[in-house]
Design a protein around this motif. Structure first.
Motif, short mmCIF file in Angstrom:
data_model
loop_
_atom_site.label_atom_id
_atom_site.label_comp_id
_atom_site.label_asym_id
_atom_site.label_seq_id
_atom_site.Cartn_x
_atom_site.Cartn_y
_atom_site.Cartn_z
N SER A 137 0.88 -1.22 -0.03
CA SER A 137 -0.04 -0.07 -0.14
C SER A 137 0.94 1.30 0.17
CB SER A 137 -0.95 -0.01 1.23
OG SER A 137 -0.17 0.00 2.48
N SER A 138 0.28 2.29 0.34
CA SER A 138 1.18 3.63 0.42
C SER A 138 1.40 3.97 1.93
CB SER A 138 0.10 4.78 -0.30
OG SER A 138 -1.01 4.77 0.76
N ALA A 139 2.27 4.99 2.14
CA ALA A 139 2.63 5.31 3.15
C ALA A 139 1.67 5.97 4.15
CB ALA A 139 3.84 6.47 3.09
N LYS A 140 0.66 6.57 3.39
CA LYS A 140 -0.40 6.98 4.16
C LYS A 140 -1.33 5.93 4.78
CE LYS A 140 -4.72 9.97 3.97
NZ LYS A 140 -5.65 10.71 2.97
N VAL A 141 -1.35 4.80 3.99
CA VAL A 141 -2.44 3.89 4.73
C VAL A 141 -1.52 3.22 5.70
CG1 VAL A 141 -3.21 1.49 4.15
CG2 VAL A 141 -3.42 3.38 2.53
N ARG A 142 -0.15 2.96 5.58
CA ARG A 142 0.61 2.37 6.63
C ARG A 142 0.61 3.11 7.80
NH1 ARG A 142 4.61 3.65 9.48
NH2 ARG A 142 6.00 2.21 10.47
N ASN A 143 0.72 4.59 7.85
CA ASN A 143 0.65 5.44 8.99
C ASN A 143 -0.70 5.46 9.63
OD1 ASN A 143 3.40 6.39 8.69
ND2 ASN A 143 2.64 7.90 7.48
N ASN A 144 -1.76 5.32 8.63
CA ASN A 144 -3.05 5.24 9.45
C ASN A 144 -3.29 3.91 10.17
OD1 ASN A 144 -3.70 7.69 8.55
ND2 ASN A 144 -4.69 6.88 6.61
N SER A 145 -2.66 2.81 9.51
CA SER A 145 -2.65 1.50 10.26
C SER A 145 -2.22 1.34 11.62
CB SER A 145 -2.20 0.32 9.21
OG SER A 145 -0.54 0.58 9.27
N ILE A 146 -1.26 2.35 11.93
CA ILE A 146 -0.59 2.28 13.20
C ILE A 146 -1.68 2.43 14.41
CG2 ILE A 146 0.83 3.56 14.98
CD1 ILE A 146 2.76 4.09 12.35
N ASP A 147 -2.68 3.07 14.30
CA ASP A 147 -3.75 3.32 14.97
C ASP A 147 -4.92 1.96 15.24
OD1 ASP A 147 -2.67 5.58 16.19
OD2 ASP A 147 -3.86 6.76 14.59
N LEU A 148 -4.83 1.19 14.28
CA LEU A 148 -5.60 0.16 14.38
C LEU A 148 -5.38 -0.79 15.23
CD1 LEU A 148 -6.00 -0.56 10.39
CD2 LEU A 148 -7.26 0.56 11.85
N ILE A 149 -6.10 -1.69 15.77
CA ILE A 149 -6.02 -2.80 16.76
C ILE A 149 -5.59 -4.09 15.73
CG2 ILE A 149 -7.85 -2.03 18.40
CD1 ILE A 149 -9.69 -4.34 17.41
N LEU A 150 -4.83 -4.80 16.27
CA LEU A 150 -4.24 -6.02 15.71
C LEU A 150 -5.22 -6.68 14.56
CD1 LEU A 150 -1.66 -7.68 14.86
CD2 LEU A 150 -2.32 -9.32 16.93
N SER A 151 -6.16 -7.03 15.27
CA SER A 151 -7.28 -7.82 14.35
C SER A 151 -7.49 -7.03 13.02
CB SER A 151 -8.57 -8.19 15.00
OG SER A 151 -9.19 -7.03 15.42
N LYS A 152 -7.82 -5.49 13.25
CA LYS A 152 -7.95 -4.89 11.85
C LYS A 152 -6.94 -4.75 11.13
CE LYS A 152 -12.09 -3.13 13.50
NZ LYS A 152 -13.27 -3.74 12.87
N ARG A 153 -5.57 -4.63 11.52
CA ARG A 153 -4.64 -4.64 10.86
C ARG A 153 -4.49 -6.12 9.98
NH1 ARG A 153 -0.16 -4.23 14.21
NH2 ARG A 153 -1.39 -3.00 15.52
N ILE A 154 -4.48 -6.87 10.56
CA ILE A 154 -4.41 -8.33 9.83
C ILE A 154 -5.52 -8.27 8.69
CG2 ILE A 154 -4.73 -10.81 9.91
CD1 ILE A 154 -3.55 -10.50 12.99
N ALA A 155 -6.71 -7.77 9.03
CA ALA A 155 -7.64 -7.71 8.17
C ALA A 155 -7.15 -7.02 6.78
CB ALA A 155 -8.93 -7.06 8.42
N LEU A 156 -6.43 -5.76 7.17
CA LEU A 156 -6.20 -4.96 6.23
C LEU A 156 -5.16 -5.61 5.36
CD1 LEU A 156 -5.86 -2.11 4.59
CD2 LEU A 156 -4.36 -1.35 6.71
N VAL A 157 -4.30 -6.33 5.90
CA VAL A 157 -2.89 -7.05 5.13
C VAL A 157 -3.86 -8.09 4.25
CG1 VAL A 157 -1.32 -9.01 5.43
CG2 VAL A 157 -1.34 -6.51 7.03
N ARG A 158 -4.79 -8.95 4.71
CA ARG A 158 -5.45 -9.69 3.96
C ARG A 158 -6.19 -8.94 2.54
NH1 ARG A 158 -6.66 -14.86 6.12
NH2 ARG A 158 -8.69 -14.68 4.99
N GLN A 159 -6.62 -8.11 2.85
CA GLN A 159 -7.23 -7.33 1.91
C GLN A 159 -6.25 -6.57 0.77
OE1 GLN A 159 -9.32 -3.51 3.29
NE2 GLN A 159 -9.80 -2.94 1.14
N LEU A 160 -5.12 -6.17 1.37
CA LEU A 160 -4.12 -5.70 0.51
C LEU A 160 -3.51 -7.01 -0.31
CD1 LEU A 160 -2.47 -3.23 2.62
CD2 LEU A 160 -3.98 -2.84 0.78
#
Length: 143
Positions: free
Chosen positions: A30-53
């Motif tokens: 993804s982009s740096a913006k998505v990565r920066n926004n992902s920092i505030d996500l709880i782990l389960s949401k970050r894993i879901a984002l990884v799976r989506q990407l």
């Protein structure tokens, strides 16, 4: 108690590595913006984002399938991590044998008594072993 502390410590350290891997995968796909926004996500949401990407990536189908499988397993194992991180360690007696375990207080809603099976040493050891086997494959995003 020494065995418990070593086991829990290793489990949480390995989960720290898995959490760091989520950021690496997000950065890769993804982009740096998505990565920066992902920092505030709880782990389960970050894993879901990884799976989506991964789903949206140009990875070959076999690599995509493997990545989704691995991250699905990490997602399942994170349930054990959450029980350890957010619940009390108790002494538990069953069938005359006393053991230590973590209780999942989320299963204590409503009026008791509650039929809760603690997460025992053997359970944490088994889940930790599964995580340790997954880590080498997720530490570096697939190319």
């Amino acid at each position: 108690m020494q065995q418990w502390s070593e086991l829990i410590g290793a489990f949480l350290i390995n989960f720290g590595a898995a959490e760091m891997a989520t950021f690496q995968w997000i950065e890769r796909y993804s982009s740096a913006k998505v990565r920066n926004n992902s920092i505030d996500l709880i782990l389960s949401k970050r894993i879901a984002l990884v799976r989506q990407l991964v789903e949206q990536s140009t990875l070959p189908d076999d690599r995509k399938k493997r990545a989704l499988e691995l991250w699905g397993q990490v997602s399942e194992l994170s349930k054990t991590r959450n029980i350890i991180a957010h619940n009390p360690l108790i002494s538990h007696t069953k069938d005359g044998k006393t053991d230590m375990g973590f209780i999942n207080t989320r299963k204590m809603k409503g009026v008791g008594p509650y039929a809760i099976e603690p997460l025992l040493f053997v359970d944490v050891a088994r889940e930790g072993s599964r995580l340790a086997k997954i880590l080498p494959e997720i530490i570096t995003p697939f190319q």
